[in-house]
Design an enzyme around this catalytic site. Structure first.
Site, mmCIF file in Angstrom:
data_model
loop_
_atom_site.group_PDB
_atom_site.id
_atom_site.type_symbol
_atom_site.label_atom_id
_atom_site.label_comp_id
_atom_site.label_asym_id
_atom_site.label_seq_id
_atom_site.Cartn_x
_atom_site.Cartn_y
_atom_site.Cartn_z
ATOM 1 N N ASP A 8 8.722 -3.781 -3.275
ATOM 2 C CA ASP A 8 8.395 -3.016 -4.467
ATOM 3 C C ASP A 8 7.515 -1.832 -4.049
ATOM 4 O OD1 ASP A 8 7.946 -2.492 -7.305
ATOM 5 O OD2 ASP A 8 5.948 -3.320 -6.966
ATOM 6 N N ASP A 173 4.783 -7.227 -7.225
ATOM 7 C CA ASP A 173 3.609 -7.459 -8.069
ATOM 8 C C ASP A 173 3.909 -7.653 -9.547
ATOM 9 O OD1 ASP A 173 4.280 -4.687 -8.611
ATOM 10 O OD2 ASP A 173 2.257 -4.472 -9.436
#
Length: 225
Positions: A8, A173
């Site tokens: 990410d 996250d």
């Protein structure tokens, strides 16, 4: 050899101030296996990061709506349904919440992102009405097709670079990373991750943002033969 990575960007390769940490560029450039950048942002953002890091453009954008690896570009989802949902949202008084020129959605092709100042309840109701997924990444609200995800996109990208999804180590996250964690062989949630991401991860790191990611990849590199 080190394994391939699915990373990410926001909250994972960035600082708490939401900027790309300079260490990110050297991390990407020095990894000896394929690195896939998987983000909720529009397609040009991860492509640009790959370009400036000097690595092949292997990306998943728009939460899985757009994916590219080794020159093969694919799309998923139903953008016409998303557009219809946005029209309904705005007709009922909703506002996506981006002032001035909307660069958040300007290059977005398969989904829409709304500011977290937007009417969440109305947006969720519209998503349900149009059979769309509602994602809260902590940075924006997203309306996307229910069958579109980072995890589904990683399956196709992995095949194109000669790996299986379970060969990958993933770091993220947000709740939009949970599907990627489910298909990767090993998954790390940075300390600032939301509860959905932490629950889907194999490991929750002690440090957040890029510091946590560097910690995770240091572990991975140390145990590589």
């Amino acid at each position: 050899m080190v394994p391939p990575l699915a990373l990410d960007i926001d909250g994972t390769l960035t600082t708490p101030e939401h900027t790309i940490d300079p260490r990110t560029l050297s991390l990407l450039a020095s990894w000896e296996a394929p690195v896939v950048l998987a983000t909720g942002k529009a397609f040009p953002y991860p492509v640009a990061l790959c370009h400036f890091a000097g690595v092949p453009e292997r990306v998943i954008a728009e939460n899985g709506g757009v994916a590219m690896a080794d020159g093969d570009l694919t799309y998923a989802g139903d953008p016409e349904r998303v557009d219809a949902a946005v029209e309904a949202f705005e007709a009922r008084g909703g506002d996506l919440g981006w002032d001035g020129v909307d660069t958040v959605n300007r290059w977005r092709e398969t989904e829409v992102a709304a500011s977290r100042t937007a009417d969440e309840a109305l947006l969720r109701a519209v998503a349900e009405e149009f059979d769309l997924a509602f994602l809260d990444t902590g940075y924006a609200y997203h309306l996307t097709s229910a069958d579109t995800s980072k995890g589904a996109a990683l399956g196709g990208v992995a095949e194109r670079v000669g790996y299986a999804p379970e060969d990958f180590v993933a770091v993220g996250d947000s709740e939009n990373d949970a599907s990627m964690f489910d298909v990767a062989g090993e998954a790390y949630a940075v300390a600032n991750a939301d509860e959905t991401a932490k629950g889907a991860a194999d490991h929750v790191l002690e440090r957040g943002y890029v510091d946590g990611t560097l910690d995770a990849l240091s572990r991975v590199r140390e145990r590589a033969p």
